[in-house]
Enzyme design. Structure first.
Site, PDB file in Angstrom:
ATOM      1  CD  GLU A   1      -1.707   4.410   3.296  1.00 20.40           C
ATOM      2  OE1 GLU A   1      -2.858   4.782   3.580  1.00 20.40           O
ATOM      3  OE2 GLU A   1      -1.479   3.494   2.468  1.00 20.40           O
TER       4      GLU A   1
ATOM      5  CB  CYS B   1      -6.326  -0.284   5.403  1.00 19.46           C
ATOM      6  SG  CYS B   1      -4.630  -0.900   5.219  1.00 19.46           S
TER       7      CYS B   1
ATOM      8  CG  HIS C   1      -1.989  -0.994   1.200  1.00 17.90           C
ATOM      9  ND1 HIS C   1      -3.060  -0.964   2.062  1.00 17.90           N
ATOM     10  CD2 HIS C   1      -2.194  -2.087   0.416  1.00 17.90           C
ATOM     11  CE1 HIS C   1      -3.868  -1.974   1.822  1.00 17.90           C
ATOM     12  NE2 HIS C   1      -3.353  -2.677   0.825  1.00 17.90           N
TER      13      HIS C   1
ATOM     14  CB  CYS D   1      -1.719   1.658   6.192  1.00 18.44           C
ATOM     15  SG  CYS D   1      -1.428   0.876   4.591  1.00 18.44           S
TER      16      CYS D   1
END
Length: 186
Positions: free
Chosen positions: A58, A86, A56, A89
């Site tokens: 991040e 999420c 992801h 993260c």
């Protein structure tokens, strides 16, 4: 980057990462990490390109920033993201000891900063992050909604609607078809 870099300009840098992710066929989410006025980590969704469910935006930015500082602790850093993190993260942000999180659009499907879960700043955790949501939220939400509309073969909304135009002749909040379809990065 200069030490006068603002939240707005940093979030614009994250948006540029999201646009690059979209150009590569990924869900358009981007992130950057600022330390002492300099961007030290950039990330964009790479889950498809890397065949990595943890890639992801991040996490990619956290990895780059950690290498830059030669430390997994990213104290005194601010993470800017185009979408509410999420649970994965949010956990990584907490473990990295990020001081501040600025994110644009809320994620009603998987957000872990209060939209769905409250992982960030949970009272039983020992690290607290200053969280600033909503900066450029409409722009980032529209980018995600348009991505999913296009994926379904539907016409995207105009990328440059004003708030009044988005509300339409009957008022309302500007949520057009597709906004409810916004999902996390996977």
């Amino acid at each position: 980057m200069s030490t006068s870099m603002t939240d707005l300009s940093c979030l614009r840098a994250a948006i540029a990462e999201a646009q690059a992710a979209e150009a590569a066929g990924e869900v358009p989410v981007g992130a950057v990490i600022l330390h002492n006025g300099e961007i030290i980590g950039r990330g964009q969704n790479r889950v498809l390109r890397d065949s990595d469910p943890t890639a992801h935006a991040e996490v990619v930015a956290l990895r780059e920033a950690g290498r830059h500082l030669a430390n997994y602790r990213l104290e005194d850093c601010t993470l800017y993201a185009t979408l509410e993190p999420c649970a994965m993260c949010a956990g990584a942000i907490l473990h990295a000891r990020i001081a501040r999180l600025v994110y644009a659009a809320s994620d009603p499907k998987a957000g872990a900063c209060g939209s769905v879960l409250a992982v960030m700043n949970h009272p039983q955790l020992n690290h607290k992050v200053e969280v600033a949501p909503g900066l450029l939220a409409e722009e980032c939400s529209r980018m995600l909604s348009n991505f999913f509309l296009e994926r379904r073969g539907k016409k995207p909304s105009s990328p440059h609607l004003t708030n009044q135009q988005a509300a339409g002749p009957e008022g309302g909040d500007g949520n057009k078809e597709g906004n409810e379809e916004m999902v996390s990065e996977s």
